[in-house]
Motif scaffolding. Sequence first.
Motif, mmCIF file in Angstrom:
data_model
loop_
_atom_site.group_PDB
_atom_site.id
_atom_site.type_symbol
_atom_site.label_atom_id
_atom_site.label_comp_id
_atom_site.label_asym_id
_atom_site.label_seq_id
_atom_site.Cartn_x
_atom_site.Cartn_y
_atom_site.Cartn_z
ATOM 1 N N ARG A 42 -7.563 -2.718 2.466
ATOM 2 C CA ARG A 42 -7.746 -2.239 1.095
ATOM 3 C C ARG A 42 -7.782 -3.395 0.101
ATOM 4 O O ARG A 42 -8.591 -3.385 -0.842
ATOM 5 N N GLY B 44 -2.464 5.639 -0.950
ATOM 6 C CA GLY B 44 -3.538 4.718 -0.609
ATOM 7 C C GLY B 44 -3.760 3.564 -1.558
ATOM 8 O O GLY B 44 -4.492 2.619 -1.228
ATOM 9 N N GLU B 45 -3.160 3.595 -2.733
ATOM 10 C CA GLU B 45 -3.379 2.520 -3.710
ATOM 11 C C GLU B 45 -2.596 1.258 -3.335
ATOM 12 O O GLU B 45 -1.558 1.321 -2.683
ATOM 13 N N LYS C 65 0.869 -1.176 0.000
ATOM 14 C CA LYS C 65 0.000 0.000 0.000
ATOM 15 C C LYS C 65 0.906 1.227 0.000
ATOM 16 O O LYS C 65 1.742 1.391 0.891
#
Length: 247
Positions: free
Chosen positions: A130, A63-64, A59
């Motif tokens: 995520r 944030g990706e 990550k």
Amino acid sequence: MLKRISIFMIFITFMSCDMKKPLVIGHRGAMGHETENTLASVQKALDLGVDMIEIDVFKIESGEIVVFHDETVDRLANSGGKIEDYNIFDLKQLTLDGGHRIPTLQDVLKLIDNKVALNIELKGANTSDRVNFIMDYYIREKGWSPENFIISSFNWDELKEMRKINKEVAIAVLTEDDPKDAIPIAKELNAQAINPYFKKLTAKNVSAIKEAGFKIYTWTVNKPQDIMAMKRLDVDGIITNFPERVK
């Protein structure tokens, strides 16, 4: 002489037929052929007819979830620094060996398109939430089969976080030590598999793992003689840079 050769060939054929075929798992795609963890490497693995593809994820600062193995980009990219410190704009400017880019997890999912299973190794911290969000979206909105996802990590705390938020996803416990020592955490996580270093496998610990109810996806097996040895041990999957050698 001809008779001896015939007997030998019959023996080899019998042994080959008697061994169960393990899953062929492309390591970071097919990194023996293309730059690891790139779309080209993933495509090569698909072209070679793998059953599963293994990738690594971090990550990043913005944030990706991106697909990369090392903590820093120095080994493969035309720049340096920790991958987790990059934002997506700056990351997209990097060029890897062979002229490739670092893909996002979504880029890889779009390419695979549910054709084969995907083993997502959580390399970085704080990846589970995520990654789970992205998996859930692709299952609900893009038609991915839940059984085509498996989550692995050497960071067992990260696996615990994944299990807290997703009670159903398949988990594989990665280890480079005696794989028998991973059985307790595999039970705690209700894992599907233990993924051991192939040089640590013996008939004894393979039997113990299987008796405990776990599959064995072993890494990273590239030499033909080592591949044959793993087949003789009856492992369930072989993670390799050269998928064609397992097939």
